[in-house]
Design a protein around this motif. Structure first.
Motif, PDB file in Angstrom:
ATOM      1  N   ASP A  25      46.160  53.799  44.461  1.00  0.00           N
ATOM      2  CA  ASP A  25      45.322  53.176  43.425  1.00  0.00           C
ATOM      3  C   ASP A  25      45.086  54.182  42.308  1.00  0.00           C
TER       4      ASP A  25
ATOM      5  N   TYR B 280      42.233  56.706  42.630  1.00  0.00           N
ATOM      6  CA  TYR B 280      40.944  56.213  43.148  1.00  0.00           C
ATOM      7  C   TYR B 280      40.999  56.116  44.666  1.00  0.00           C
TER       8      TYR B 280
ATOM      9  N   HIS C  12      34.722  54.954  48.995  1.00  0.00           N
ATOM     10  CA  HIS C  12      35.890  55.018  49.881  1.00  0.00           C
ATOM     11  C   HIS C  12      36.681  56.295  49.591  1.00  0.00           C
TER      12      HIS C  12
ATOM     13  N   TYR D 181      38.427  43.326  46.687  1.00  0.00           N
ATOM     14  CA  TYR D 181      38.585  43.248  45.223  1.00  0.00           C
ATOM     15  C   TYR D 181      40.047  43.100  44.849  1.00  0.00           C
ATOM     16  N   PHE D 182      40.928  43.514  45.757  1.00  0.00           N
ATOM     17  CA  PHE D 182      42.360  43.422  45.464  1.00  0.00           C
ATOM     18  C   PHE D 182      43.007  42.265  46.200  1.00  0.00           C
TER      19      PHE D 182
ATOM     20  N   PHE E 284      38.480  47.678  48.906  1.00  0.00           N
ATOM     21  CA  PHE E 284      39.583  47.710  47.933  1.00  0.00           C
ATOM     22  C   PHE E 284      40.897  47.682  48.704  1.00  0.00           C
TER      23      PHE E 284
ATOM     24  N   ARG F   7      30.884  60.082  36.354  1.00  0.00           N
ATOM     25  CA  ARG F   7      31.009  58.623  36.318  1.00  0.00           C
ATOM     26  C   ARG F   7      31.111  58.198  37.766  1.00  0.00           C
TER      27      ARG F   7
ATOM     28  N   ASP G  79      31.945  55.551  40.598  1.00  0.00           N
ATOM     29  CA  ASP G  79      32.868  54.435  40.779  1.00  0.00           C
ATOM     30  C   ASP G  79      32.348  53.406  41.779  1.00  0.00           C
TER      31      ASP G  79
ATOM     32  N   GLU H 150      29.256  52.674  37.338  1.00  0.00           N
ATOM     33  CA  GLU H 150      30.089  51.475  37.158  1.00  0.00           C
ATOM     34  C   GLU H 150      29.443  50.402  38.013  1.00  0.00           C
TER      35      GLU H 150
ATOM     36  N   GLU I 160      35.462  37.885  35.157  1.00  0.00           N
ATOM     37  CA  GLU I 160      35.763  38.058  36.590  1.00  0.00           C
ATOM     38  C   GLU I 160      35.248  36.825  37.341  1.00  0.00           C
TER      39      GLU I 160
ATOM     40  N   HIS J 259      40.248  51.762  31.823  1.00  0.00           N
ATOM     41  CA  HIS J 259      41.552  51.763  32.514  1.00  0.00           C
ATOM     42  C   HIS J 259      41.727  50.547  33.422  1.00  0.00           C
ATOM     43  N   ASP J 260      40.642  49.744  33.537  1.00  0.00           N
ATOM     44  CA  ASP J 260      40.712  48.537  34.386  1.00  0.00           C
ATOM     45  C   ASP J 260      40.810  47.265  33.563  1.00  0.00           C
TER      46      ASP J 260
ATOM     47  N   TYR K 247      47.248  46.010  41.862  1.00  0.00           N
ATOM     48  CA  TYR K 247      46.475  44.776  41.668  1.00  0.00           C
ATOM     49  C   TYR K 247      47.320  43.759  40.902  1.00  0.00           C
TER      50      TYR K 247
ATOM     51  N   ARG L  64      45.684  45.625  34.371  1.00  0.00           N
ATOM     52  CA  ARG L  64      45.091  46.933  34.051  1.00  0.00           C
ATOM     53  C   ARG L  64      46.157  47.846  33.418  1.00  0.00           C
TER      54      ARG L  64
HETATM   55  O1  TEU Z   1      36.776  49.605  39.844  1.00  0.00           O
HETATM   56  C1  TEU Z   1      35.907  48.803  40.616  1.00  0.00           C
HETATM   57  C2  TEU Z   1      35.901  47.400  40.131  1.00  0.00           C
HETATM   58  O2  TEU Z   1      35.131  46.603  40.635  1.00  0.00           O
HETATM   59  C3  TEU Z   1      36.715  46.969  38.944  1.00  0.00           C
HETATM   60  O3  TEU Z   1      37.587  48.004  38.705  1.00  0.00           O
HETATM   61  C4  TEU Z   1      37.542  45.698  39.165  1.00  0.00           C
HETATM   62  O4  TEU Z   1      36.975  44.880  40.098  1.00  0.00           O
HETATM   63  C5  TEU Z   1      38.935  46.030  39.666  1.00  0.00           C
HETATM   64  O5  TEU Z   1      39.491  47.021  38.825  1.00  0.00           O
HETATM   65  C6  TEU Z   1      39.792  44.759  39.551  1.00  0.00           C
HETATM   66  O6  TEU Z   1      39.779  44.289  38.215  1.00  0.00           O
HETATM   67  C7  TEU Z   1      36.794  50.974  40.229  1.00  0.00           C
HETATM   68  C8  TEU Z   1      37.845  51.699  39.395  1.00  0.00           C
HETATM   69  O7  TEU Z   1      37.478  51.649  38.019  1.00  0.00           O
HETATM   70  C9  TEU Z   1      39.176  51.025  39.649  1.00  0.00           C
HETATM   71  O8  TEU Z   1      40.201  51.607  38.829  1.00  0.00           O
HETATM   72  C10 TEU Z   1      39.528  51.208  41.110  1.00  0.00           C
HETATM   73  O9  TEU Z   1      40.720  50.482  41.399  1.00  0.00           O
HETATM   74  C11 TEU Z   1      38.397  50.679  42.013  1.00  0.00           C
HETATM   75  O10 TEU Z   1      37.097  51.084  41.611  1.00  0.00           O
HETATM   76  C12 TEU Z   1      38.555  51.265  43.415  1.00  0.00           C
HETATM   77  O11 TEU Z   1      38.223  52.624  43.375  1.00  0.00           O
END
Ligand code: TEU
Ligand code: CA
Length: 578
Positions: free
Chosen positions: A60, A63, A103, A143-144, A166, A200, A202, A261, A293, A334-335, A393, A420
């Motif tokens: 990921d 992450y 995680h 989430y994935f 995740f 930051r 996460d 976040e 979302e 980045h997301d 994802y 993303r």
């Molecule tokens: O993202 C957590 C998250 O909830 C959002 O990123 C979103 O739900 C996900 O990207 C699907 O759109 C953080 C980080 O920013 C992301 O890059 C990681 O993939 C995720 O946590 C797991 O660490």
């Protein structure tokens, strides 16, 4: 509001893998970032967030961390990090590290030990549970996509499962275990001891679990599961003790800046999370993401037009202001797909729209985070095939889209719309091969406009998006406007559909930010603007100075005219300058 050292600052997010490569392997690295510090200083950046740079299998994109107290060799060494931190500070820039605490990676030694011995102390760093008659312990969806439970590697025949909100390669850490929490505090303090003053945090809402793992009624997706985020929202009230202990044991030591976040924000939680004595200094404004979302992406071509964008952003401004908190305005990260492609109408999904959006983002109340490439006006990337994608994802959604009966072409269009990877293509430095990002082959394809949209082409163009950002950060650093932009109140200025307008005001100064996203020309007598009394209440202080303009703007006396994309900041009252 108690004034803090980070108030009024401008932050910038670097996605290290795509910012600047220094050794020709096609992957960005720390020495590449060091070589671009003058560029960041000249952009007016005060805080610099690096997405994860720790050792990781990169399932990921970092992450998924396998060693929290080191630097991934592909990015460099701890010595490179120390040099980056020191040289950034020499330019007035503080580094922000990315803390992924919900995680770790399945390659982390902790998880390896847990798999080797499910009765070891490390096994209790995770959530390892018996299944229900061969089924996962509960029905939450990751989430994935797919269940949040996978069979514990090496114990598949024992009906033993582990939890991962995740990817399966990202086992969730058991925050209910005080030994695990001690490990977390130790790794955070490792970076504080190294001089890091910002973090930051996460996906932090996911750290709270109901240890009975009751599951939830299935949600609208129709697969019998419920999104893990639904459980997080239910457990929001239980997170406080964890986050207070985290803050007291780490951040407080060095008066660190922290940005959470956090997708679910309520009137109550915003005060707890980001108010005075909150768990964090601030939280990203993810209100637009929260709207988008919803049902699985592969069935949606959702974008938010300017009115919906403004509605989300203004509601966040008011929510945080009422709570005595500061938000972190973003356009994307980045997301997310690129903001200018998501929030601007078709005719402004370009440099004009980027200049307009920048004017809004950088004069809102809070600590804005510029995502790398936005300062060039980068739009979404045009991917030619699914083979050009990298994000797990996106690839997973593509599979779902095909399984749901969409054609290859429809599935590709859906995935590209939200992917993303739109924001993860390499930074564009010049029009040489690979846009000056690398002397090798970039790990991810370049943005299609790289020959024309790049730093070199904009560096000497006063009207470029890059210079627009520079002028806006200069406004924030200018002693005449610093205080009202750092601490002034936010008040909407409702002038009609397609117009994004708001006041920033304090006892000494009143500014109006106004942007025209309509195709027709907009004209207004500023003395008649909704809320103008905020400026005209002290006649001996009022003025009418156009202190910033982008695209088509004219101000004659108090009559303002904005062309399509026109963006302006006007000072209508200034005690010291009247
Ligand atoms: O993202 C957590 C998250 O909830 C959002 O990123 C979103 O739900 C996900 O990207 C699907 O759109 C953080 C980080 O920013 C992301 O890059 C990681 O993939 C995720 O946590 C797991 O660490
Ligand atoms: Ca490299």
């Amino acid at each position: 509001m108690e004034k803090k050292w980070w108030h009024g600052k401008t932050a910038y997010q670097i996605y290290p893998k795509s910012f600047q490569d220094s050794n020709g392997d096609g992957i960005g690295d720390l020495r590449g970032i060091i070589s671009r510090l003058d560029y960041l200083r000249d952009l007016g950046i005060d805080l610099l967030w690096l997405s994860p740079i720790y050792p990781s299998p990169f399932v990921d994109q970092g992450y998924d961390i396998s060693d929290y107290c080191n630097i991934a060799p592909v990015f460099g060494t701890l010595d490179d990090f120390d040099e980056l931190l020191s040289k950034a500070r020499d330019r007035g820039i503080d580094l922000i590290m990315d803390l992924v605490l919900n995680h770790c990676s399945s390659e982390h030694p902790w998880f390896k030990k847990a798999c080797a011995d499910p009765l070891s102390p490390e096994a209790d760093y995770f959530y390892i549970r018996k299944g229900r008659d061969g089924q996962p312990p509960d029905n939450l969806r990751s989430y994935f996509g797919g269940s949040v439970w996978s069979k514990l590697p090496g114990h598949e025949d024992e009906d033993l499962w582990y939890c991962h909100y995740f990817a399966r390669e990202q086992p969730d850490l058991n925050w209910n275990n005080p030994q695990l929490r001690e490990q977390i505090y130790s790794l955070v303090n490792f970076w504080i001891d190294r001089g890091v003053k910002g973090f930051r945090i996460d996906a932090i809402l996911s750290i709270v679990k109901d240890l009975s793992f009751p599951g939830l009624l299935p949600d609208a997706a129709g697969d019998g599961m419920s999104h893990a985020a639904n459980m997080n929202a239910l457990l929001l009230d239980r997170i406080g003790p964890y986050l207070n202990e985290l803050k007291e044991r780490t951040f407080v030591r060095a008066d660190c800046f922290t940005v959470g976040e956090v997708l679910t924000v309520t009137d109550k939680s915003v005060r707890e999370f980001a108010g005075t004595n909150g768990y964090f200094s601030t939280m990203f404004d993810l209100s637009c993401r929260a709207v988008i979302e919803s049902a699985p992406h592969y069935t949606q071509f959702t974008t938010l037009g300017p009115d919906e964008f403004a509605s989300c952003v203004f509601a966040t401004q008011e929510l945080y202001q009422q709570a005595g908190a500061m938000t972190a305005p973003i356009l994307d990260n980045h997301d997310e797909p690129r903001g200018v492609s998501y929030f601007m109408p078709e005719y402004l999904q370009n440099a004009q729209g980027a200049r307009a959006l920048a004017t809004v983002q950088l004069t809102l109340r809070g600590i804005p985070f510029i995502y790398q490439g936005d300062e060039l006006g980068m739009t979404n990337t045009h991917f030619a095939s699914i083979d050009e994608f990298n994000d797990l994802y996106a690839l997973d959604e593509y599979r779902h889209a095909l399984e749901s009966g969409l054609s290859d072409e429809q599935a590709l269009r859906c995935v590209a719309w939200h992917s993303r990877d739109n924001a993860r293509t390499p930074m564009l430095w010049d029009d040489s091969a690979s846009a000056g990002f690398t002397s090798g082959k970039p790990w991810l394809r370049l943005h299609q406009d790289w020959r024309t949209v790049n730093v070199k082409n904009q560096l000497h163009d006063e009207n470029s998006v890059l210079h627009t950002y520079r002028r806006l950060t200069a406004l924030k650093h200018d002693s005449r406007w610093h205080d009202v932009l750092a601490w002034g109140d936010f008040t909407r200025c409702p002038v009609g559909s397609g117009m994004i307008a708001f006041w920033r005001h304090d006892e000494n100064c009143t500014l109006l930010t106004i942007v025209n996203t309509r195709q027709d020309v907009f004209t207004m007598d500023l003395t008649r603007a909704p809320g103008a009394d905020l400026a005209l209440s002290a006649p001996d202080h009022h003025c009418c100075d156009l202190i910033f303009a982008a695209n088509g703007v004219s101000l004659v006396n108090t009559i303002l005219t904005l062309g399509c994309g026109g963006a302006a900041v006007i000072c209508l009252r200034h005690k010291a300058m009247a």
